[in-house]
Design an enzyme around this catalytic site. Structure first.
Site, PDB file in Angstrom:
ATOM      1  N   GLY A 210       9.358  -1.026  -0.149  1.00 39.65           N
ATOM      2  CA  GLY A 210       9.821   0.129  -0.915  1.00 39.65           C
ATOM      3  C   GLY A 210       9.579   1.418  -0.157  1.00 39.65           C
ATOM      4  N   ASN A 211       9.808   2.539  -0.831  1.00 39.53           N
ATOM      5  CA  ASN A 211       9.556   3.844  -0.206  1.00 39.53           C
ATOM      6  C   ASN A 211       9.015   4.814  -1.255  1.00 39.53           C
ATOM      7  OD1 ASN A 211      11.868   5.487  -1.390  1.00 39.53           O
ATOM      8  ND2 ASN A 211      13.000   3.799  -0.452  1.00 39.53           N
ATOM      9  N   ARG A 212       8.668   5.999  -0.800  1.00 41.79           N
ATOM     10  CA  ARG A 212       7.941   6.950  -1.649  1.00 41.79           C
ATOM     11  C   ARG A 212       8.819   7.864  -2.483  1.00 41.79           C
ATOM     12  NH1 ARG A 212       2.646   7.045  -0.378  1.00 41.79           N
ATOM     13  NH2 ARG A 212       2.020   6.296   1.680  1.00 41.79           N
TER      14      ARG A 212
END
Ligand code: C5P
Length: 231
Positions: free
Chosen positions: A29-31
């Site tokens: 995932g990412n932020r």
């Protein structure tokens, strides 16, 4: 009072970060918090637009009132929803942080900790949804007014953020590009944003540091101006 200048317009906005599963419990995932995309949706609805918000994973955000929200997980799911909803839309804004890569294999069962060395994760490229929208419109398959991209850039001593943005606008072929400065605690996970709005008509508008709702208002100003020039 806000202008009702998006009355009669249908806009599609993607937000948040995609999650690419490795096994039933793990993902890449990412932020991205989704705050910018949600702010865009809220402001567009206030200004009278019919809004579809295609939301990948976000922080714990309140769904904007009067907006249809479609929840998706992976980049491929985001792609399918965006392509379907974009048909006939006046504007599509790709504010989502789409994973560039996904694991090749999805394990059916939870990957176990074993004594052997951990297996490397093989990745493959995800489709570039923004580029595909542009391509489909060019080929006459997709009827969409304006296509807007976001670019998060850190900049470097040789190439300032704005130059990266100009190149990306060229490469992606979208009509408008919001260039954000990231890194140093800027943009991601924050309430504020700043950067530039680049347009294929040659205009380069600074987006002064401020709330994501303020940047949203500036973007919808530019969108309504460009839509108005056409009709
Ligand atoms: O090339 P880069 O990832 O910086 O481009 C960012 C823009 O492209 C954003 O608007 C993002 O939503 C979109 N994008 C996309 N599909 C991808 C990667 C990025 O639509 N696979």
């Amino acid at each position: 009072a806000l202008p009702r200048d998006l009355e009669g317009r249908r806009v599609v906005i993607s937000a948040g970060g995609t999650r690419e599963p490795l096994d039933p419990v793990r993902y890449l995932g990412n932020r991205s918090s989704g705050r910018q995309g949600y702010a865009l949706a809220r402001v567009a609805a206030h200004r009278g637009a019919e809004v579809v918000l295609i939301s990948a994973h976000t922080a714990d955000l309140v769904e904007p009132a009067g907006v249809r929200v479609v929840h998706v997980g992976t980049a491929e799911q985001l792609r399918e929803s965006v392509l379907a909803e974009s048909q006939g839309a006046d504007a599509v804004v790709m504010a989502a942080a789409v994973a560039d890569f996904r694991p090749v294999d999805l394990a059916q069962h939870k990957i176990k900790k074993v004594d052997a060395d951990p297996a490397p994760v093989k990745l493959t490229r995800n489709p570039d949804i923004l580029a595909e929208l542009v391509e489909r419109r060019r080929d006459g398959e997709l009827d969409t007014g304006l296509i807007v991209g976001f670019a998060a850039e850190t900049g470097d001593p040789d190439t300032p953020v704005l130059d990266h943005g100009r190149r990306k606008l060229d490469r992606k072929g979208c009509d408008l590009l919001v260039v954000n400065t990231v890194g140093d605690g800027k943009a991601f996970e924050m309430e504020d944003n700043a950067g530039w709005l680049l347009s294929t008509d040659g205009t380069e508008t600074p987006l002064p540091h401020g709330a994501k709702s303020l940047l949203s208002a500036r973007l919808w100003d530019a969108v309504t101006r460009r839509l108005g020039e056409r009709s």
